[in-house]
Design a protein around this motif. Structure first.
Motif, PDB file in Angstrom:
ATOM      1  N   ASN A   2     -19.965   8.410 -31.158  1.00  0.00           N
ATOM      2  CA  ASN A   2     -18.219   7.953 -31.125  1.00  0.00           C
ATOM      3  C   ASN A   2     -17.980   8.993 -32.366  1.00  0.00           C
ATOM      4  O   ASN A   2     -17.062   9.150 -32.191  1.00  0.00           O
ATOM      5  CB  ASN A   2     -18.484   7.086 -32.384  1.00  0.00           C
ATOM      6  CG  ASN A   2     -18.448   5.620 -31.211  1.00  0.00           C
ATOM      7  OD1 ASN A   2     -17.910   6.028 -30.269  1.00  0.00           O
ATOM      8  ND2 ASN A   2     -18.722   4.392 -31.172  1.00  0.00           N
ATOM      9  N   GLY A   3     -18.894   9.667 -32.766  1.00  0.00           N
ATOM     10  CA  GLY A   3     -17.479  10.877 -33.412  1.00  0.00           C
ATOM     11  C   GLY A   3     -17.113  12.170 -32.779  1.00  0.00           C
ATOM     12  O   GLY A   3     -16.451  11.905 -33.311  1.00  0.00           O
ATOM     13  N   ARG A   9     -10.119  13.440 -29.668  1.00  0.00           N
ATOM     14  CA  ARG A   9      -9.041  12.236 -30.022  1.00  0.00           C
ATOM     15  C   ARG A   9      -7.816  13.689 -31.121  1.00  0.00           C
ATOM     16  O   ARG A   9      -7.033  14.039 -31.212  1.00  0.00           O
ATOM     17  CB  ARG A   9      -9.243  11.068 -31.070  1.00  0.00           C
ATOM     18  CG  ARG A   9      -9.538  10.096 -29.133  1.00  0.00           C
ATOM     19  CD  ARG A   9      -8.910   9.098 -29.882  1.00  0.00           C
ATOM     20  NE  ARG A   9      -9.895   7.908 -29.026  1.00  0.00           N
ATOM     21  CZ  ARG A   9     -10.798   7.147 -28.792  1.00  0.00           C
ATOM     22  NH1 ARG A   9     -11.187   6.819 -30.295  1.00  0.00           N
ATOM     23  NH2 ARG A   9     -11.084   6.264 -27.487  1.00  0.00           N
ATOM     24  N   SER A  10      -8.768  13.973 -32.087  1.00  0.00           N
ATOM     25  CA  SER A  10      -8.062  14.936 -33.424  1.00  0.00           C
ATOM     26  C   SER A  10      -8.033  15.977 -32.840  1.00  0.00           C
ATOM     27  O   SER A  10      -6.777  16.400 -32.897  1.00  0.00           O
ATOM     28  CB  SER A  10      -8.855  14.468 -34.546  1.00  0.00           C
ATOM     29  OG  SER A  10      -9.741  15.961 -33.944  1.00  0.00           O
ATOM     30  N   ILE A  11      -8.609  16.207 -31.534  1.00  0.00           N
ATOM     31  CA  ILE A  11      -8.123  17.924 -31.046  1.00  0.00           C
ATOM     32  C   ILE A  11      -6.805  18.200 -29.946  1.00  0.00           C
ATOM     33  O   ILE A  11      -6.403  18.924 -30.052  1.00  0.00           O
ATOM     34  CB  ILE A  11      -9.408  18.239 -29.979  1.00  0.00           C
ATOM     35  CG1 ILE A  11     -10.250  18.521 -31.110  1.00  0.00           C
ATOM     36  CG2 ILE A  11      -9.224  20.314 -29.255  1.00  0.00           C
ATOM     37  CD1 ILE A  11     -12.074  19.161 -30.186  1.00  0.00           C
ATOM     38  N   ALA A  55     -16.813  21.317 -30.025  1.00  0.00           N
ATOM     39  CA  ALA A  55     -17.337  20.298 -30.500  1.00  0.00           C
ATOM     40  C   ALA A  55     -18.633  19.589 -29.447  1.00  0.00           C
ATOM     41  O   ALA A  55     -19.065  18.649 -30.079  1.00  0.00           O
ATOM     42  CB  ALA A  55     -16.298  18.591 -30.147  1.00  0.00           C
ATOM     43  N   CYS A  56     -18.478  19.806 -28.137  1.00  0.00           N
ATOM     44  CA  CYS A  56     -19.419  19.530 -27.301  1.00  0.00           C
ATOM     45  C   CYS A  56     -20.771  20.010 -27.311  1.00  0.00           C
ATOM     46  O   CYS A  56     -21.482  19.744 -27.697  1.00  0.00           O
ATOM     47  CB  CYS A  56     -18.776  19.752 -25.656  1.00  0.00           C
ATOM     48  SG  CYS A  56     -17.757  17.951 -25.763  1.00  0.00           S
ATOM     49  N   THR A  61     -23.347  18.303 -25.852  1.00  0.00           N
ATOM     50  CA  THR A  61     -23.175  17.517 -25.080  1.00  0.00           C
ATOM     51  C   THR A  61     -22.145  17.904 -24.078  1.00  0.00           C
ATOM     52  O   THR A  61     -21.454  19.130 -24.164  1.00  0.00           O
ATOM     53  CB  THR A  61     -21.214  16.508 -25.263  1.00  0.00           C
ATOM     54  OG1 THR A  61     -22.508  15.542 -26.653  1.00  0.00           O
ATOM     55  CG2 THR A  61     -20.881  15.081 -24.505  1.00  0.00           C
ATOM     56  N   ALA A  62     -22.937  17.462 -22.990  1.00  0.00           N
ATOM     57  CA  ALA A  62     -22.712  18.108 -21.577  1.00  0.00           C
ATOM     58  C   ALA A  62     -21.294  18.371 -21.055  1.00  0.00           C
ATOM     59  O   ALA A  62     -20.473  17.267 -21.757  1.00  0.00           O
ATOM     60  CB  ALA A  62     -22.505  17.205 -20.438  1.00  0.00           C
ATOM     61  N   VAL A  63     -19.832  19.215 -21.026  1.00  0.00           N
ATOM     62  CA  VAL A  63     -19.014  19.583 -20.917  1.00  0.00           C
ATOM     63  C   VAL A  63     -18.656  19.922 -19.489  1.00  0.00           C
ATOM     64  O   VAL A  63     -18.695  21.108 -18.597  1.00  0.00           O
ATOM     65  CB  VAL A  63     -18.514  20.437 -22.354  1.00  0.00           C
ATOM     66  CG1 VAL A  63     -18.564  21.163 -21.920  1.00  0.00           C
ATOM     67  CG2 VAL A  63     -16.446  20.206 -21.188  1.00  0.00           C
ATOM     68  N   VAL A  64     -18.380  18.999 -18.733  1.00  0.00           N
ATOM     69  CA  VAL A  64     -17.358  19.600 -16.849  1.00  0.00           C
ATOM     70  C   VAL A  64     -16.000  19.977 -16.876  1.00  0.00           C
ATOM     71  O   VAL A  64     -15.580  19.164 -16.942  1.00  0.00           O
ATOM     72  CB  VAL A  64     -18.452  18.231 -15.963  1.00  0.00           C
ATOM     73  CG1 VAL A  64     -17.633  18.595 -14.753  1.00  0.00           C
ATOM     74  CG2 VAL A  64     -19.700  17.876 -16.349  1.00  0.00           C
ATOM     75  N   ALA A  65     -15.847  20.966 -16.813  1.00  0.00           N
ATOM     76  CA  ALA A  65     -14.800  21.352 -16.267  1.00  0.00           C
ATOM     77  C   ALA A  65     -13.956  20.786 -14.736  1.00  0.00           C
ATOM     78  O   ALA A  65     -14.799  21.019 -14.024  1.00  0.00           O
ATOM     79  CB  ALA A  65     -14.098  22.836 -16.536  1.00  0.00           C
TER      80      ALA A  65
END
Lengths: 479, 479
Positions: A2-3, A9-11, A55-56, A61-65
């Motif tokens: 959640n953090g 969201r803030s980005i 942030a990820c 956390t995984a990040v998928v473009a």
């Protein structure tokens, strides 16, 4: 977690962080593989992409473009969960006429880029079949090809500049508006075709070429596929490099027969659609006629008007749409072999269809040795598909070819990558991956084999077989 | 060390390990930088290269791969001592017509490769000015360009397969006889242009294209360099991509004036030699005439025969020979800028010449934005050269360009690499270097900056200024 969502969201602003139903359309590609994800984020620019990746990275956390989700190999499907980073808002576009380049956000649709170039008498040549939908960023991620590549080359041949967000959120700018460089290592080429596993491409600069003022198109029919392939070699060796030379085999011809020119010889094993381009109308037509003469088919049509040109192309262009609209399911392959091996590859595909009872129809960019054998199957035949695809992969590799000419490896083909590249090259690739993405957060479970290749590899992919109904709806919606 | 030499002798045979005078011709490149070395080894094939590299790795000895030694940046000079590994015996060559590729040992002279292709109606387009002497392996090592690149692209655009001996002696085979691939990372492109610092290329497979059957050539004169550059942009935007478009500025014209066509307007700031190629003689000539019209110079000649074609090219081709034969010394640069910035770059070079009193003559592949400003100087002016070269580098970088378009960085330009690429990219390149060559034995002291860039960078290179006499002798010997 959640953090993380709060931070995202803030980005990018709360409106651009999507979950649940709103996220749905951003998570599938053209394979409709199953996925699990946290959220979709839609950053506005490179700066926001960098903050999202940071942030990820901070939370592991995984990040998928993701571009437009037209991948046929599960490239942007978030198999390991995490964040889908959609680049669809990065749509700025500049045609820089004095420098003969175009600069664009990764989310620009490739057709729009080419159209903008065209307005200035210029052209961006690579034209994947998905050109109306796919993005320039996605094209870079899988080094997309297309119909004009036989004469003009693939995406990698045009990229001269990239902005890449690295796995730790740093922004790397490579190249520029320059056409030629021999200075230091070609890092840019590590990112091209790396499917978002080494960094996230947010901005692209591509070379443009003068737009040829005229085109001429012909269709030539052959009694055997071998005759067609030999004819192409003969044409090349006689000094004729066509702007396109597309193959349809007997199975493909059957699917598109309504679009074939009236009166064209119906009993054919292969048809080539051949195009030439250039600046002098008369000469382009003359050059095409020479090519048709050299190809020496059993039937031919030379378009005498742009309307007739479009009609000849209809047969080839309609193929994908016919497939999409079929009640049957299908699995579209993308192999390439050295061009002299096209007849043998075609024979092996034909034999495989005979042996398995599967319908395999083939179209392809035959001037590059790039074939798209497509397995069409009923639910009862489903268990045959994975072994058939594996057989096609093995044959392509056996002939000195590749399991992916222009689609990338994604998830669907990764298990066969080592079989193609061998352990030494694959080991170096793994080390490069670790160097650029030590925590492994960039598009996990793609490109690299998870398990040794076997004939059940497709079935290890959750929901790899698209639902025909789903696909039809998506196709009709023009997504 | 004696142990190593013995081991090398047993690998390649005592006849192929050279020291002292016999080694001399294998150690200089076209810069004639000073060197210290142990021995020159001349292996016969990839297997022997692998054993040589393994032997050097075992003893921690530097190993410097070498083609024909035509580098203009000290690329193959053994600055750190060690073993020079000459690839001049790897001269097997195969034109594979059905697959439209050529496969060659790294030591094959590029012209021979192109000639062999020509015999089959095919062409290998990249044609560096050194094409008669330089090798395909050397061309790959520095991603060589040339005159035809404006239309056809550079070496990297044609390489489809490489055999590379890694720093530990393992043999890596990449790619093949295939024209198109989107499968895994583009490792091949890490080795292309890496100047033997990541691995040693022993075998190369290149794509071939149909050989155009006809050429047409013109010379067009301009009152200002800006007019010439603008004219090239106008021609491109009107849809005309020439097979070559070469620039000579006023200084270069002065050097080659004896080769200029009789009666050609003598008071010019710039001349373009423009060529078009194609299959229909009449059309190629027509297309060239259109281009000449669009260029709209103050004088022009269109060659009416192949003899006249050769004469027009003589002016451009003779430039290098005239330089080589001069009693003065010179330093040849190789910058590129975005093509729209060519006039500004030319203005800055002109201003620099005025400010320093140095003679700077410029030729260039202007369609690529690639200029070769060449500083001609006397012994008294020697101290001015390094700051002048630095100023040219800074201007090119400032305009979004590169300090090396087609020659590589070698030793002479390495100090400015970081200035061009920035610390982030340079840091990644260093990591890539460590990954592929952890002990740093492959061509040490090249590509990467040793010290921060300053205006004395050339003078840090031992003997960087070639002795005119030495150069003349070498040039006459055709080496």
């Amino acid at each position: 977690m959640n953090g993380l969502v709060g931070r995202l969201r803030s980005i990018v602003g709360a409106d651009h962080v999507l979950a649940g139903e709103a996220a749905e359309e951003f998570t599938h590609d053209a394979t409709f593989m199953a996925h699990t994800l946290l959220v979709v984020v839609r950053p506005a620019d490179t700066g926001q992409v960098a903050h999202v990746v940071r942030a990820c990275a901070d939370s592991g956390t995984a990040v998928v473009a993701r571009g437009a989700g037209t991948s046929l190999v599960g490239g942007p499907v978030p198999l390991a969960g995490g964040v889908v980073l959609s680049l669809d808002r990065l749509t700025w576009l500049e045609v820089d006429v004095p420098n003969t380049v175009a600069a664009a956000g990764a989310g620009v649709i490739t057709r729009q880029l080419d159209d903008a170039a065209k307005a200035h008498g210029l052209m961006y040549p690579p034209d994947p079949a998905s050109v109306e939908m796919s993005t320039i960023g996605g094209n870079v991620a899988c080094n997309a090809g297309g119909l004009r590549c036989v004469k003009y080359g693939v995406t990698a041949d045009y990229v001269v500049g990239l902005t890449v967000v690295l796995a730790d959120g740093q922004v790397l700018r490579l190249g520029g508006r320059l056409r030629k460089r021999s200075s230091g290592y070609r890092l840019m080429h590590l990112f091209i075709g790396s499917e978002g596993t080494l960094g996230i491409v947010t901005e692209v600069i591509v070379k443009l070429v003068p737009l040829p003022r005229h085109r001429a198109t012909a269709m030539v029919g052959f009694g055997t596929l071998e005759d067609a392939a030999t004819a192409v070699s003969r044409m090349l060796a006689a000094g004729h490099l066509p702007a396109a030379v597309e193959l349809l085999d007997r199975g493909a011809l059957r699917l598109v027969r309504e679009k074939m020119p009236p009166g064209f010889e119906p009993d054919l094993d292969a048809v080539l659609v051949v195009e030439q381009d250039g600046n002098e109308e008369e000469f382009v037509q003359l050059e095409l006629m020479r090519m048709v003469e050299l190809l020496d088919g059993v039937d031919n049509r030379i378009a005498q008007s742009s309307l007739e040109r479009d009609r000849l192309w209809d047969a080839r262009r309609t193929f994908g749409k016919v497939l999409m609209g079929m009640p049957h399911n299908f699995f579209a392959e993308d192999v390439a072999v050295p061009i002299g091996c096209v007849p043998e590859m075609a024979r092996r595909i034909h034999r495989l269809a005979g042996d398995t009872g599967l319908q395999i129809v083939t179209v392809g960019h035959v001037g590059d040795g790039n074939l798209h054998p497509t397995v069409v199957f009923s639910e009862e035949q489903r268990h045959l598909v994975s072994p058939a695809a594996a057989a096609i992969f093995r044959d392509a590799i056996d002939l000195g070819g590749t399991i992916s000419a222009e689609h990338g490896l994604g998830a669907l083909k990764r298990d066969y990558a080592e079989f193609e590249h061998g352990p030494l090259a694959m080991g170096l690739m793994r080390q490069v991956k670790r160097l650029f993405d030590p925590s492994g957060i960039l598009n996990p479970q793609k490109v690299f084999p998870e398990e040794p290749a076997d004939d059940d590899f497709l079935n290890r992919m959750p929901g790899w077989i698209p639902d025909p109904e789903q696909r039809r709806r998506r196709s009709e919606a023009g997504v």
